[in-house]
Scaffold this motif. Structure first.
Motif: not given
Length: 178
Positions: A64, A68-70, A72, A90-94, A96, A127
């Motif tokens: 966490d 860029g990543i989260v 899930r 998961g990808a949270a931004s570019s 990631a 997803h």
């Protein structure tokens, strides 16, 4: 009678974590005692609040913290039901993709210390998801495989935290990848 060093309150409670007593102020919540036991208790409480097993929580927390990543979903594995541990990312931004590449590099560097072969796989789980898990070739999962993978969770976390401080990780994405 004990007095809280933070607020001066004398209503101190004793909690036992891993067989070690921890003194906790009933007023301000400050804790005193063995540092490792206090950290383990805080981790267990944080894991419970996040709905994650304390066994996999330190790895989730390390992931966490990456830009860029989260995380899930996470499962610590279960020897009784023969389910291997995993962390869905998961990808949270570019950022990631760079972080996922760094995770894969770190796993490669950690391979000699791990009991199993860990990978980051792309899956579709309602997803697009990236799943950090021990590779399993199919068939039944043995209890020993689950226990080995659970022991690997902390090794993987330590490598991610250590490697995240190194130059190749911090400056990743500035040049050509691969």
């Amino acid at each position: 009678m004990l007095t809280c060093l933070e607020c001066g309150n004398q209503d101190m409670r004793v909690r036992v974590a891993g067989g070690t007593p921890i003194h906790e102020c009933a007023l301000c919540g400050a804790r005193f005692g063995d540092r490792d036991a206090i950290e383990a208790l805080a981790d267990a409480e944080e894991a419970k609040a996040r709905g994650v097993s304390p066994l996999v929580w330190p790895l989730c927390r390390a992931l966490d913290r990456l830009p860029g990543i989260v995380v899930r979903e996470a499962h610590a594995g279960d020897a009784d039901t023969r389910v291997l541990p995993f962390v869905e990312i998961g990808a949270a931004s570019s950022d990631a993709l760079v972080q996922l590449e760094n995770l894969a590099k770190s796993l490669q560097l950690a391979a000699a210390e791990l009991r199993g072969h860990w990978v980051v796989e792309v899956e579709f789980r309602r997803h697009l998801a990236f799943v950090l898990k021990p590779r399993h070739g199919g068939g039944s999962v043995g209890r020993e495989q689950v226990r080995d993978a659970q022991l690997d969770l902390d090794v993987v976390r330590r490598h991610f935290e250590r490697d995240g401080k190194l130059g190749w990780w911090r400056h990743a994405g500035t040049g050509r990848s691969g």
